[in-house]
Design a protein around this motif. Structure first.
Motif, PDB file in Angstrom:
ATOM      1  N   ALA A  89       0.819  -1.221   0.000  1.00  0.00           N
ATOM      2  CA  ALA A  89       0.000   0.000   0.000  1.00  0.00           C
ATOM      3  C   ALA A  89       0.848   1.264   0.000  1.00  0.00           C
ATOM      4  O   ALA A  89       0.368   2.328  -0.413  1.00  0.00           O
ATOM      5  CB  ALA A  89      -0.939  -0.001   1.206  1.00  0.00           C
ATOM      6  N   HIS A  90       2.084   1.190   0.447  1.00  0.00           N
ATOM      7  CA  HIS A  90       2.951   2.375   0.488  1.00  0.00           C
ATOM      8  C   HIS A  90       3.370   2.846  -0.900  1.00  0.00           C
ATOM      9  O   HIS A  90       3.761   4.001  -1.073  1.00  0.00           O
ATOM     10  CB  HIS A  90       4.197   2.112   1.331  1.00  0.00           C
ATOM     11  CG  HIS A  90       3.900   1.956   2.786  1.00  0.00           C
ATOM     12  ND1 HIS A  90       4.590   1.078   3.591  1.00  0.00           N
ATOM     13  CD2 HIS A  90       2.983   2.551   3.581  1.00  0.00           C
ATOM     14  CE1 HIS A  90       4.114   1.151   4.819  1.00  0.00           C
ATOM     15  NE2 HIS A  90       3.140   2.039   4.837  1.00  0.00           N
ATOM     16  N   TYR A  91       3.304   1.974  -1.887  1.00  0.00           N
ATOM     17  CA  TYR A  91       3.740   2.358  -3.228  1.00  0.00           C
ATOM     18  C   TYR A  91       2.847   3.448  -3.830  1.00  0.00           C
ATOM     19  O   TYR A  91       3.322   4.273  -4.596  1.00  0.00           O
ATOM     20  CB  TYR A  91       3.799   1.133  -4.150  1.00  0.00           C
ATOM     21  CG  TYR A  91       5.030   0.283  -3.919  1.00  0.00           C
ATOM     22  CD1 TYR A  91       6.121   0.375  -4.770  1.00  0.00           C
ATOM     23  CD2 TYR A  91       5.107  -0.596  -2.852  1.00  0.00           C
ATOM     24  CE1 TYR A  91       7.251  -0.406  -4.573  1.00  0.00           C
ATOM     25  CE2 TYR A  91       6.231  -1.376  -2.638  1.00  0.00           C
ATOM     26  CZ  TYR A  91       7.297  -1.276  -3.495  1.00  0.00           C
ATOM     27  OH  TYR A  91       8.425  -2.037  -3.291  1.00  0.00           O
ATOM     28  N   GLU A  92       1.576   3.453  -3.474  1.00  0.00           N
ATOM     29  CA  GLU A  92       0.671   4.475  -4.029  1.00  0.00           C
ATOM     30  C   GLU A  92       1.050   5.885  -3.577  1.00  0.00           C
ATOM     31  O   GLU A  92       1.206   6.774  -4.418  1.00  0.00           O
ATOM     32  CB  GLU A  92      -0.779   4.164  -3.670  1.00  0.00           C
ATOM     33  CG  GLU A  92      -1.750   5.147  -4.301  1.00  0.00           C
ATOM     34  CD  GLU A  92      -3.197   4.830  -3.979  1.00  0.00           C
ATOM     35  OE1 GLU A  92      -4.007   5.774  -4.047  1.00  0.00           O
ATOM     36  OE2 GLU A  92      -3.520   3.688  -3.654  1.00  0.00           O
ATOM     37  N   PRO A  93       1.219   6.137  -2.262  1.00  0.00           N
ATOM     38  CA  PRO A  93       1.618   7.498  -1.885  1.00  0.00           C
ATOM     39  C   PRO A  93       3.029   7.871  -2.355  1.00  0.00           C
ATOM     40  O   PRO A  93       3.295   9.041  -2.615  1.00  0.00           O
ATOM     41  CB  PRO A  93       1.503   7.517  -0.356  1.00  0.00           C
ATOM     42  CG  PRO A  93       1.472   6.094   0.067  1.00  0.00           C
ATOM     43  CD  PRO A  93       0.917   5.315  -1.083  1.00  0.00           C
ATOM     44  N   VAL A  94       3.898   6.902  -2.491  1.00  0.00           N
ATOM     45  CA  VAL A  94       5.231   7.196  -3.030  1.00  0.00           C
ATOM     46  C   VAL A  94       5.097   7.704  -4.459  1.00  0.00           C
ATOM     47  O   VAL A  94       5.707   8.701  -4.842  1.00  0.00           O
ATOM     48  CB  VAL A  94       6.150   5.957  -2.950  1.00  0.00           C
ATOM     49  CG1 VAL A  94       7.401   6.132  -3.808  1.00  0.00           C
ATOM     50  CG2 VAL A  94       6.533   5.687  -1.504  1.00  0.00           C
ATOM     51  N   GLY A  95       4.270   7.035  -5.253  1.00  0.00           N
ATOM     52  CA  GLY A  95       4.044   7.480  -6.627  1.00  0.00           C
ATOM     53  C   GLY A  95       3.419   8.858  -6.679  1.00  0.00           C
ATOM     54  O   GLY A  95       3.819   9.705  -7.484  1.00  0.00           O
TER      55      GLY A  95
END
Length: 140
Positions: A89-95
């Motif tokens: 789930a952390h990949y979305e805010p990183v993007g």
């Protein structure tokens, strides 16, 4: 990713390189704003972390025309990040923080086409990384 998208990502990133430290600061500031739960995952010097981020981005962006050369390292990095507490789930805010940073850092030079190219590129790469670290179901 198309050849034109790769060219757009590479040419826009070349404009980020001279402002790399500021871009990294913008990125982490935005990331911690939209996903404060990730801040405790960063225990080291944030300046050094920013340099690592920009170096890694530079290697990946520079290798986009030969993605097979960088995918093993990206996959290994994804697995390593699991040990730090990173979730799929952390990949979305990183993007989202990455795109926001590019918009702020590049201004008018971050065209709609460049934005689309970055979103496509990040989506492809993060999908591979998520699948490697958490399984193909998590990447879907």
């Amino acid at each position: 990713m198309t050849s034109d998208q790769i060219d757009l990502v590479q040419s826009s990133f070349a404009k980020v390189v001279p402002i790399a430290d500021a871009a990294a600061e913008l990125f982490y500031g935005r990331l911690f704003e939209i996903a404060p739960e990730v801040k405790p995952l960063f225990r080291n010097d944030m300046r050094e972390q920013g340099r690592k981020l920009m170096t890694t981005l530079g290697v990946v962006v520079g290798s986009l025309k030969n993605l097979d050369a960088v995918l093993p390292a990206a996959k290994a990095l994804a697995v390593k990040h699991v040990g730090y507490g990173v979730t799929a789930a952390h990949y979305e805010p990183v993007g989202a923080a990455l795109i926001w940073t590019l918009e702020k850092g590049l201004g008018e030079d971050f065209t709609l086409e460049a934005r689309s190219a970055w979103i496509s590129t990040y989506g492809a790469l993060s999908g591979v990384m998520i699948a490697e670290a958490y399984g193909k179901e998590a990447a879907a």
